[in-house]
Design a protein around this motif. Structure first.
Motif, PDB file in Angstrom:
ATOM      1  N   ASP A   1      -9.338   5.891   0.566  1.00 28.61           N
ATOM      2  CA  ASP A   1      -8.606   4.863   1.300  1.00 28.61           C
ATOM      3  C   ASP A   1      -9.390   3.558   1.222  1.00 28.61           C
ATOM      4  OD1 ASP A   1      -7.208   3.252   3.001  1.00 28.61           O
ATOM      5  OD2 ASP A   1      -7.110   4.688   4.645  1.00 28.61           O
TER       6      ASP A   1
ATOM      7  N   THR B   1      -4.346   7.124  -4.642  1.00 31.97           N
ATOM      8  CA  THR B   1      -5.718   6.665  -4.828  1.00 31.97           C
ATOM      9  C   THR B   1      -6.685   7.759  -4.386  1.00 31.97           C
ATOM     10  OG1 THR B   1      -5.705   5.652  -2.624  1.00 31.97           O
ATOM     11  CG2 THR B   1      -5.120   4.233  -4.484  1.00 31.97           C
TER      12      THR B   1
ATOM     13  N   ARG C   1      -8.776   0.777   2.482  1.00 33.40           N
ATOM     14  CA  ARG C   1      -8.880   0.067   3.761  1.00 33.40           C
ATOM     15  C   ARG C   1     -10.059   0.581   4.581  1.00 33.40           C
ATOM     16  NH1 ARG C   1      -3.412   1.455   6.414  1.00 33.40           N
ATOM     17  NH2 ARG C   1      -4.187   3.481   5.677  1.00 33.40           N
TER      18      ARG C   1
ATOM     19  N   ARG D   1       0.811  -1.215   0.000  1.00 36.91           N
ATOM     20  CA  ARG D   1       0.000   0.000   0.000  1.00 36.91           C
ATOM     21  C   ARG D   1       0.844   1.265   0.000  1.00 36.91           C
ATOM     22  NH1 ARG D   1      -1.764   3.736   3.414  1.00 36.91           N
ATOM     23  NH2 ARG D   1      -0.663   2.770   5.155  1.00 36.91           N
TER      24      ARG D   1
ATOM     25  N   GLU E   1       0.719   3.891  -3.017  1.00 40.72           N
ATOM     26  CA  GLU E   1       0.199   5.234  -2.750  1.00 40.72           C
ATOM     27  C   GLU E   1       1.228   6.298  -3.122  1.00 40.72           C
ATOM     28  OE1 GLU E   1      -2.580   6.462  -1.790  1.00 40.72           O
ATOM     29  OE2 GLU E   1      -3.772   4.825  -0.987  1.00 40.72           O
TER      30      GLU E   1
END
Length: 718
Positions: free
Chosen positions: A651, A648, A653, A639, A643
């Motif tokens: 998020d 992105t 997550r 990640r 990132e």
């Protein structure tokens, strides 16, 4: 007594030795001993070996008092070996993950053969990995084990010691050892294969064969390449001592001549002044070992004649002539290409002077192998809801089979291609048409993009140089200015695209056309697709579809799909689908019934329908798959790096479509415990689908066509 004795001789490879030894000790099959032989190396090889021995009792260091060469160093390792099987590994190469457990399984399956031959892939300093071109000779189909007479094509593979596992008792009984000098594998491999009573094959890449930029022994100009003659003396002497092997002489002769031609032709092997002497010696060996019944293959007959006659100057003259012919052909090709390009440019100018045809539509999709994605769904909708408009699909010739029968097929760069771009009223693409396209008055361009954006796109890439690459943002905006309509799946997509691709186009927030198929598919459709893929009945199918990594030079996935499939066990089957920019299959050695590479499958929508769950990372496929209301697992093990390089828009997550794993073991645990299809996963998926799939009802493509062609009002969406 360990199962495997892995023998690694080391000399002047300090830069690669760590990786080599680690690839052995990190194997998921721990029943091994690693015999690392320091061939009196002047660099840090000896110290590195001792460091590994101090931390792992499976490492057995051997230090030679004088440099003896690769062959004697291997012999020294064999003298210390106690394993059931011997495995040789050069110290700048590596074992692939789970290689030994796969080899062990195949040995058990085939009844403990004398020799098991497995595959390898060349790895280049550029990051490119290329599988052995003769991999088809390692097929596991047919009876196993077998004798060499049943599969003589094995003698036509690269004659090396490190792509095989040898039963130690067999080697000791026959007294096989390696000689000194270059090409030491030759008098080892031929006798071993000819003498073995039982041989088996393993169609999987188990070794990564490093192609060093500088410093490889066989890529060094040296008179020691003359050692090849003495090595073939040893091969034929072995046959003479064993008359029952005499029938192999014709094939051995051809392999010898082929080998000599390779050494002579390579510029990085023989000193210039010794080339004539090498060919004269080759002539002597040609006559010495020529065997009746060994005709030269037609394509190499001239080479054989030049070796037989020892015509060094003639050989060099023919090489120069061939090089000149290649340059001439290349220049001629450029001239013809330039002439053809000029004619096509003129043709396009003429076509642009003719009227636009209101009953023509042309479609194309970037990265699609044939007919698919949003343009494919819209093309089908045009034929259904605007039957008066004739459609054409742009694709390479090898992809035409996937194009529907009622659609005209157009190859890029042809006169028909430029005619279609110049005179079709409707132009539909998910990326960009040819930059030389001049949009005419009366033409309507529909842009679909490739899906709901999660990764940064468009102008947002200006601050992401790793992801932007050589993107010309001026050209990007010039293409945007050609758009009349942009198809959007949801409000998130609309707001993002209008900001990162600003223009005067109209956004059609109608849903995702390619997802219409998901809403209309039946159980019979799913069964048919699964049968075509060879998926066993009752299997739990996991589709793994990662996105492209802009920050990586190579795209090899860090996820070991073979290990995942083995840990989960039946009835799980993994379908591996690489991103279209990946440049090749996602797995090097697919295993039917366990791991199936589907990178070349023409329809990702079919793969989604065939699966029971999706595993992905940052790919937009998750937004489409959510329409199936089947479990989605996000595997985000990089990640921070992703990132930093790409970025992105939210998020993942914090708002995932299902369970999230951060490591391979976590992913396995999610499936092993059933968390992947639990109630929490269903809740997350429902919220995700509500946000990103509000208009997907199976009629998105129809709404686009009705508005673009028939002028239905924008409010007409449901």
């Amino acid at each position: 007594m360990p199962r495997f004795s892995v023998i690694v001789p080391a000399y002047k490879v300090q830069a690669y030795l760590h990786e080599c030894l680690e690839s052995v000790l990190s194997q998921s099959y721990p029943d091994l001993e690693l015999i690392a032989v320091d061939d009196c190396s002047p660099d840090a090889c000896g110290a590195i070996i001792d460091e590994f021995a101090a931390r792992d009792p499976r490492v057995r260091p051997v230090h030679l008092t004088a440099n003896q060469g690769l062959g004697p160093a291997r012999n020294a390792g064999m003298a210390e070996a106690t394993g059931d099987y011997l495995v040789f590994l050069d110290s700048d190469d590596t074992l692939t993950p789970d290689a030994l457990v796969t080899i062990a399984d195949r040995l058990k399956e085939t009844g403990e053969p004398d020799v098991l031959v497995y595959d390898y892939a060349r790895t280049y300093w550029t990051g490119e990995t290329v599988r052995n071109q003769a991999a088809d000779r390692l097929t596991e189909k047919g009876p196993a084990p077998f004798r060499l007479a049943d599969r003589p094509e094995l003698l036509r593979m690269l004659m090396v010691a490190w792509n095989k596992a040898y039963r130690r008792d067999f080697v000791e009984e026959e007294g096989f050892t390696f000689p000194s000098g270059y090409y030491e594998d030759t008098p080892w491999t031929y006798p071993v294969l000819m003498r073995a009573e039982s041989i088996a094959t393993l169609d999987r890449v188990c070794v990564h064969y490093r192609q060093r930029r500088r410093g490889g022994i066989l890529g060094t100009v040296s008179p020691r390449h003359f050692d090849i003659f003495e090595q073939y003396d040893r091969v034929f002497a072995y046959v003479d001592r064993n008359p029952e092997l005499a029938h192999w002489r014709p094939l051995l002769f051809r392999r010898m001549v082929d080998h000599l031609i390779v050494v002579f032709a390579r510029r990085d092997r023989l000193p210039r002044r010794s080339r004539a002497d090498f060919l004269r010696t080759a002539r002597t060996y040609y006559r010495r070992y020529h065997a009746p019944g060994a005709p030269a293959p037609a394509r190499t007959r001239l080479h054989y004649a030049l070796v037989r006659l020892g015509l060094h100057r003639t050989y060099r003259a023919l090489q120069r002539t061939a090089a000149l012919a290649r340059r001439t052909a290349k220049l001629t090709g450029r001239l013809l290409k330039g002439l053809r390009s000029g004619v096509l440019r003129l043709h396009y100018r003429v076509q642009r002077c003719l009227p636009v045809r209101g009953d023509r539509a042309v479609f194309a999709a970037d990265g699609v192998r044939g007919h698919g994605c949003h343009p494919g769904a819209l093309e089908q909708a045009f034929r259904t809801h605007a039957p008066g408009v004739r459609t054409a699909w742009i694709a390479d010739a090898e992809e035409h089979a996937a194009v529907p029968t009622g659609t005209r097929r157009v190859r890029p760069g042809t006169a028909a291609y430029w005619t279609a771009l110049a005179r079709s009223k409707y132009l539909v693409h998910n990326a960009d048409f040819d930059r030389r396209l001049v949009k005419r008055r009366g033409q309507v361009m529909v842009q679909t993009r490739r899906g709901t954006p999660l990764k940064h796109m468009g102008l947002d890439l200006r601050e992401r140089p790793a992801a932007a690459g050589d993107t010309d943002f001026g050209e990007l905006l010039a293409n945007v200015d050609k758009w009349d309509y942009l198809v959007s799946a949801n409000r998130h997509s609309t707001l993002t695209w209008e900001r990162v691709c600003p223009g005067r186009y109209t956004t059609l927030e109608y849903g995702s056309p390619r997802n219409d198929r998901f809403l209309r598919a039946t159980s019979a459709d799913v069964t048919r697709i699964r049968e075509s893929l060879g998926i066993p009945e009752g299997a739990v199918v996991i589709l793994y579809a990662p996105t492209y990594r802009d920050y990586r030079r190579t795209q090899r996935t860090a996820l070991d799909l073979h290990r995942v499939a083995r840990r989960l066990g039946p009835p799980h089957v993994v379908l591996a689908r690489a991103h279209h920019r990946h440049g090749g299959p996602l797995v090097e050695a697919p295993q039917p019934g366990l791991v199936i590479d589907v990178t070349d499958h023409p329809s990702v929508e079919s793969l989604c329908l065939a699966s029971d769950a999706l595993v992905t990372d940052y790919s937009s496929i998750m937004f489409d798959y959510a329409n199936l209301d089947r479990p989605i697992v996000i595997h985000a093990d990089d990640r921070e790096a992703f990132e930093a390089a790409r970025g992105t828009y939210f998020d993942l997550r914090a708002f995932p479509p299902g369970a999230v794993s951060r490591s391979e073991d976590e992913l396995i645990d999610i499936f092993a415990t059933g968390h992947w299809h639990g109630s929490r996963s269903a809740q997350l998926r429902s919220a995700f689908r509500e946000r990103f799939c509000p208009y997907d009802d199976g009629r998105a493509a129809e709404r686009v066509v009705r508005h673009v062609v028939h002028g239905a009002p924008l409010e007409g969406r449901s």
